[in-house]
Design a protein around this motif. Structure first.
Motif, PDB file in Angstrom:
ATOM      1  N   PHE A  37      41.551  47.559  48.751  1.00  0.00           N
ATOM      2  CA  PHE A  37      41.852  46.832  47.693  1.00  0.00           C
ATOM      3  C   PHE A  37      42.926  45.615  47.146  1.00  0.00           C
ATOM      4  CE2 PHE A  37      41.230  51.235  46.684  1.00  0.00           C
ATOM      5  CZ  PHE A  37      40.311  51.363  45.578  1.00  0.00           C
ATOM      6  N   LEU A  38      42.098  44.443  47.369  1.00  0.00           N
ATOM      7  CA  LEU A  38      42.898  43.635  46.934  1.00  0.00           C
ATOM      8  C   LEU A  38      42.741  42.856  45.871  1.00  0.00           C
ATOM      9  CD1 LEU A  38      43.429  40.567  47.810  1.00  0.00           C
ATOM     10  CD2 LEU A  38      41.192  39.861  48.254  1.00  0.00           C
ATOM     11  N   TYR A  39      43.715  42.869  45.080  1.00  0.00           N
ATOM     12  CA  TYR A  39      44.398  42.517  43.644  1.00  0.00           C
ATOM     13  C   TYR A  39      44.774  40.575  44.002  1.00  0.00           C
ATOM     14  CZ  TYR A  39      44.874  47.366  42.174  1.00  0.00           C
ATOM     15  OH  TYR A  39      44.719  48.872  41.929  1.00  0.00           O
ATOM     16  N   VAL A  40      43.841  40.261  42.723  1.00  0.00           N
ATOM     17  CA  VAL A  40      44.347  38.907  42.652  1.00  0.00           C
ATOM     18  C   VAL A  40      43.971  38.923  41.161  1.00  0.00           C
ATOM     19  CG1 VAL A  40      43.329  38.489  44.716  1.00  0.00           C
ATOM     20  CG2 VAL A  40      41.377  38.120  42.711  1.00  0.00           C
ATOM     21  N   SER A  41      45.240  37.190  40.587  1.00  0.00           N
ATOM     22  CA  SER A  41      45.494  36.635  39.018  1.00  0.00           C
ATOM     23  C   SER A  41      43.674  36.162  39.042  1.00  0.00           C
ATOM     24  CB  SER A  41      46.264  36.233  39.136  1.00  0.00           C
ATOM     25  OG  SER A  41      46.432  34.911  39.599  1.00  0.00           O
ATOM     26  N   PRO A  42      43.254  36.170  37.965  1.00  0.00           N
ATOM     27  CA  PRO A  42      42.783  34.619  37.821  1.00  0.00           C
ATOM     28  C   PRO A  42      42.639  33.711  37.977  1.00  0.00           C
ATOM     29  CG  PRO A  42      43.131  35.851  35.412  1.00  0.00           C
ATOM     30  CD  PRO A  42      44.129  36.264  36.787  1.00  0.00           C
ATOM     31  N   GLU A  43      43.928  33.039  37.868  1.00  0.00           N
ATOM     32  CA  GLU A  43      44.389  31.592  38.128  1.00  0.00           C
ATOM     33  C   GLU A  43      44.281  32.013  40.352  1.00  0.00           C
ATOM     34  OE1 GLU A  43      45.556  32.391  34.512  1.00  0.00           O
ATOM     35  OE2 GLU A  43      46.157  33.779  36.640  1.00  0.00           O
ATOM     36  N   ALA A  88      40.462  43.514  30.351  1.00  0.00           N
ATOM     37  CA  ALA A  88      39.309  42.311  30.732  1.00  0.00           C
ATOM     38  C   ALA A  88      39.169  41.930  29.335  1.00  0.00           C
ATOM     39  CB  ALA A  88      37.763  43.254  30.785  1.00  0.00           C
ATOM     40  N   HIS A  89      39.782  42.698  27.966  1.00  0.00           N
ATOM     41  CA  HIS A  89      40.077  41.794  26.461  1.00  0.00           C
ATOM     42  C   HIS A  89      40.683  39.986  26.918  1.00  0.00           C
ATOM     43  CE1 HIS A  89      43.455  43.728  27.253  1.00  0.00           C
ATOM     44  NE2 HIS A  89      44.224  42.445  26.309  1.00  0.00           N
ATOM     45  N   CYS A  90      41.287  39.754  28.055  1.00  0.00           N
ATOM     46  CA  CYS A  90      42.458  38.682  28.363  1.00  0.00           C
ATOM     47  C   CYS A  90      41.412  37.678  28.048  1.00  0.00           C
ATOM     48  CB  CYS A  90      42.705  38.274  29.387  1.00  0.00           C
ATOM     49  SG  CYS A  90      44.296  40.114  29.350  1.00  0.00           S
ATOM     50  N   ILE A  91      38.892  38.101  28.585  1.00  0.00           N
ATOM     51  CA  ILE A  91      38.903  36.440  28.584  1.00  0.00           C
ATOM     52  C   ILE A  91      38.317  36.018  27.053  1.00  0.00           C
ATOM     53  CG2 ILE A  91      36.554  37.774  28.484  1.00  0.00           C
ATOM     54  CD1 ILE A  91      35.450  35.995  30.859  1.00  0.00           C
ATOM     55  N   SER A  92      37.887  37.033  26.443  1.00  0.00           N
ATOM     56  CA  SER A  92      38.107  36.622  24.629  1.00  0.00           C
ATOM     57  C   SER A  92      38.698  35.520  24.522  1.00  0.00           C
ATOM     58  CB  SER A  92      37.639  37.763  23.789  1.00  0.00           C
ATOM     59  OG  SER A  92      37.668  37.319  22.126  1.00  0.00           O
ATOM     60  N   GLN A  93      39.115  34.837  23.152  1.00  0.00           N
ATOM     61  CA  GLN A  93      39.638  34.239  22.400  1.00  0.00           C
ATOM     62  C   GLN A  93      40.407  34.974  21.577  1.00  0.00           C
ATOM     63  OE1 GLN A  93      40.024  30.067  21.763  1.00  0.00           O
ATOM     64  NE2 GLN A  93      38.569  29.381  22.594  1.00  0.00           N
ATOM     65  N   TRP A  94      39.317  35.780  20.819  1.00  0.00           N
ATOM     66  CA  TRP A  94      40.439  36.968  20.303  1.00  0.00           C
ATOM     67  C   TRP A  94      40.677  38.559  20.507  1.00  0.00           C
ATOM     68  CZ3 TRP A  94      39.928  35.732  14.663  1.00  0.00           C
ATOM     69  CH2 TRP A  94      39.425  34.951  14.581  1.00  0.00           C
ATOM     70  N   PRO A 137      42.459  31.085  29.344  1.00  0.00           N
ATOM     71  CA  PRO A 137      41.174  30.711  29.518  1.00  0.00           C
ATOM     72  C   PRO A 137      40.595  31.375  31.590  1.00  0.00           C
ATOM     73  CG  PRO A 137      42.812  29.468  28.708  1.00  0.00           C
ATOM     74  CD  PRO A 137      44.106  30.640  29.092  1.00  0.00           C
ATOM     75  N   ALA A 138      41.446  31.622  32.639  1.00  0.00           N
ATOM     76  CA  ALA A 138      41.197  31.465  33.728  1.00  0.00           C
ATOM     77  C   ALA A 138      40.468  32.205  34.202  1.00  0.00           C
ATOM     78  CB  ALA A 138      42.426  31.947  34.848  1.00  0.00           C
ATOM     79  N   TYR A 139      40.178  34.113  33.101  1.00  0.00           N
ATOM     80  CA  TYR A 139      39.441  34.304  33.082  1.00  0.00           C
ATOM     81  C   TYR A 139      37.866  34.259  32.833  1.00  0.00           C
ATOM     82  CZ  TYR A 139      41.730  39.025  33.019  1.00  0.00           C
ATOM     83  OH  TYR A 139      42.131  40.357  33.216  1.00  0.00           O
ATOM     84  N   LEU A 140      37.565  32.968  32.579  1.00  0.00           N
ATOM     85  CA  LEU A 140      36.397  32.818  31.685  1.00  0.00           C
ATOM     86  C   LEU A 140      35.658  32.381  32.948  1.00  0.00           C
ATOM     87  CD1 LEU A 140      37.196  30.052  28.930  1.00  0.00           C
ATOM     88  CD2 LEU A 140      36.044  32.164  28.672  1.00  0.00           C
ATOM     89  N   LYS A 141      35.979  31.673  34.105  1.00  0.00           N
ATOM     90  CA  LYS A 141      36.127  31.216  35.269  1.00  0.00           C
ATOM     91  C   LYS A 141      35.562  32.953  36.140  1.00  0.00           C
ATOM     92  CE  LYS A 141      37.168  27.093  34.719  1.00  0.00           C
ATOM     93  NZ  LYS A 141      37.866  26.552  35.194  1.00  0.00           N
ATOM     94  N   HIS A 192      28.989  37.706  31.832  1.00  0.00           N
ATOM     95  CA  HIS A 192      27.692  37.897  32.820  1.00  0.00           C
ATOM     96  C   HIS A 192      27.022  39.402  33.082  1.00  0.00           C
ATOM     97  CE1 HIS A 192      27.302  32.756  33.188  1.00  0.00           C
ATOM     98  NE2 HIS A 192      27.787  33.662  31.485  1.00  0.00           N
ATOM     99  N   LEU A 193      27.815  40.321  32.062  1.00  0.00           N
ATOM    100  CA  LEU A 193      27.161  41.120  33.031  1.00  0.00           C
ATOM    101  C   LEU A 193      25.822  41.522  32.629  1.00  0.00           C
ATOM    102  CD1 LEU A 193      30.213  43.527  31.425  1.00  0.00           C
ATOM    103  CD2 LEU A 193      30.055  42.695  33.835  1.00  0.00           C
TER     104      LEU A 193
END
Length: 627
Positions: free
Chosen positions: A109-115, A139-145, A151-155, A187-188
């Motif tokens: 396992f390799l854990y990383v932050s989206p940043e 995964a809810h962090c990807i949604s503005q809602w 924002p880094a989740y968007l990448k 993009h699932l």
């Protein structure tokens, strides 16, 4: 190939999966993109950890929280599973070494932050690993809602270009809008979707209207002596309420983000081992905690949103036994509360101000500061620049989520000192003060220039090498300063800040202002929905939560404050008893409960009826009085 149940038994010592876990695991093993919505306590991590252990290669886990990554890595290591986390503040060389270990050291396992994934050289190294799956936690962090948009989740979706492996998105709280965003923005591809019900049949949600929170808590702890969590809004309240509970005869401890790791572990252990009945905590508490026999979770203030409330309340009753989530509040004025909430949201001007003051405080020149770490005492900083602590911390959290800085809570003590007397006098002092000698001698051995100039010392290092505690080192230093043996400047810090980009002032802030404004609007809407949940007197509380998260046809739970009040007939004797009691004088709800034999729900329901019919009123002392 090992079967999922075999791996579960071998590493987790469980004989069976929780609901939906096995289906999610099989979906990932079959190579499908997967979305898993498992409410708090549903065991999300196992859903990506077991497939990764079965398949050759390493699982890339993307998580927004350093503490969550560290917690999961430590838990895996305890199970003899090799895992690494690339957290902020790690040097280029150390990061390179860790990635070498991932490539050649048999890590799973390799854990990383989206940043981290936005650093091109890190991404290039990861692209060359034998990745068997990609797990996106929170995964809810990807949604503005979502309630913690980053924002880094968007990448993350760009990883699809490099890894043709199953992606699994996991969250504990997501409304239908957020669920759709997660699948779309990541993009699932034709994802298998798994959702567990948000209904908790054994957990009763109770809104208790009271002016005397302390008296009510005393009743709760006496009635339910099992482990309890009390959530408060700030660190000061943590310490004060915990002390008050101990003074009242209940064993209590506390937990907040400003404690040292040592104190967090110590206080947590007291509660986990049930040497303390109550743990008073901020929302920093709860991650990775799976204590099954928590009887009550109490909120002393209204949480900011239903997502947070549901997660925190859901830490009660994981053993399946009847448990309670209690929110204590006086009669609420929604408009006043909304205005107060709004006043604590930072706007564009305040964000500009905090960023400018931060750079001035650290003396960072324009275009400088990149990859430097600075330390901050938040209260002292806010006092220096006359800033609201709450709003300032909200700004720092926002800058952290935008990747402009990396924010870490910590407790660190820095000291600078210079000896004012000669070395032979110090030797004489040590011979007369043997208990202080080890600390003083350690300073002299490690900092040779302390007689000639002001020298910065590392208190943690001195403590370790002298065999003393950090508190003992500070006590000795203050003693030496008081006796004019040393000149001392001592500073305590509770935050570290890593600058992820150079100081740019207006450019830095202007590009994220729109996100701030959108987030503020969403937060206001979410808070309004939380207030509706509290004030709604016509619907089962469990149904309200299920509806919020998009579950239709939810059935009344039968055990929340609304269901209890509905199920109780309004016996004339309760109304009469209260009126007869109040004829003798004004009383608080707590005093009424202590005098009468009826249940809390019966009394609250009757008081509400008497208020609505103008039979009684609340006087200026917040006591009920007959009209």
């Amino acid at each position: 190939m090992n079967q999922p149940l075999d791996v579960l038994k071998a590493h987790w010592k469980h004989d069976a999966f929780r609901p939906t876990q096995e289906e999610i695991i099989n979906s990932v093993l079959s190579g499908k993109d997967t979305f898993a919505l498992l409410p708090t306590g549903g065991g999300k991590s196992i859903c990506f950890q077991i497939p990764a252990l079965i398949k050759p290669g390493i699982c890339l886990v993307i998580s927004p929280l350093v503490a969550l990554m560290k917690d999961q890595v430590e838990n895996l290591k305890i199970k003899n599973i090799k895992a690494i986390a690339l957290t902020g503040g790690i040097s280029f060389e150390e990061t390179n070494n860790l990635l070498d270990n991932c490539a050649f050291g048999g890590y799973k396992f390799l854990y990383v932050s989206p940043e981290r994934l936005q650093q091109d050289w890190v991404l290039e190294r990861i692209k060359n690993l034998n990745v068997n799956s990609v797990a996106i936690d929170e995964a809810h962090c990807i949604s503005q809602w979502g309630h913690d948009f980053r924002p880094a989740y968007l990448k993350i979706a760009t990883l699809k270009e490099y890894f043709h492996v199953p992606f699994i998105a996991l969250t504990a709280t997501a409304t239908p809008r957020v669920q759709n965003d997660i699948c779309s923005l990541l993009h699932l591809e034709n994802p298998a979707i798994f959702k567990n019900s948000f209904a908790r049949e054994n957990l009763g949600y109770h809104i208790i209207k009271t002016e005397d929170k302390l008296g009510k808590l005393k009743q709760i702890f006496l009635k339910n002596p099992e482990p309890s969590i009390v959530y408060v809004k700030n660190r000061k309240a943590c310490v004060e309420f915990s002390k008050t509970f101990n003074d009242l005869g209940f064993t209590s401890t506390y937990y907040h983000g400003g404690l040292s790791t040592k104190d967090k572990d110590k206080n947590m252990k007291l509660w986990l081992e049930e040497k303390a009945q109550v743990i008073v905590a901020t929302n920093a508490f709860g991650m990775g905690i799976d204590k099954p026999n928590v009887k009550t979770v109490v909120h002393l203030q209204i949480p900011d949103n239903i997502e947070n409330y549901y997660q925190e309340a859901g830490r009660a009753g994981r053993n399946g036994n009847k448990s309670f989530a209690l929110l204590l509040t006086p009669e609420i004025n929604s408009e006043n509360l909304k205005n107060y909430f709004l006043s604590n949201l930072p706007n564009k001007e305040f964000l500009h101000l905090v960023y400018k003051d931060l750079n001035n405080h650290f003396q960072i020149a324009y275009g400088e500061g990149f990859q430097e770490i600075f330390y901050l005492n938040l209260n002292q900083f806010c006092a220096k620049f006359n800033l609201s602590v709450t709003k300032t911390f909200a700004c720092l959290q926002f800058l952290d989520r935008q990747g402009i800085i990396t924010l870490n809570n910590l407790i660190s003590n820095k000291a600078s000192l210079q000896f004012l007397i000669e070395s032979r006098e110090i030797i004489r002092y040590c011979s007369l003060n043997v208990k202080d000698a080890a600390v003083i001698e350690t300073i002299l051995r490690n900092y040779t220039g302390v007689f000639e100039q002001v020298t910065i010392i590392n208190i943690a290092l001195i403590a370790t090498k002298s065999g003393a505690s950090e508190d003992k080192v500070i006590k000795v230093l203050n003693k030496l300063h008081a006796q004019e043996i040393i000149e001392l400047k001592l500073q305590s810090n509770d935050i570290s800040i890593l600058y992820n980009e150079p100081r740019e002032d207006s450019y830095t802030i202007n590009r994220v202002v729109k996100i701030l404004e959108n987030q503020n609007q969403i937060k206001i809407e979410q808070y309004s929905q939380m207030l509706n949940f509290v004030s709604d007197n016509s619907t089962c509380k469990s149904v309200l939560i299920s509806n919020y998260f998009g579950e239709e046809n939810a059935k009344p739970c039968g055990i929340c404050s609304y269901c209890n009040s509905k199920n109780k007939s309004e016996p004339k004797s309760v109304l009469e008893s209260i009126q007869n009691l109040l004829k003798k004088g004004a009383l608080s709800s707590n005093e009424i409960e202590n005098t009468l034999t009826f249940s809390t729900e019966e009394i609250i329901f009757a008081l509400q009826n008497l208020l609505e019919n103008d039979v009684i009123y609340l006087n200026v002392n917040n006591k009920y009085q007959i009209k």
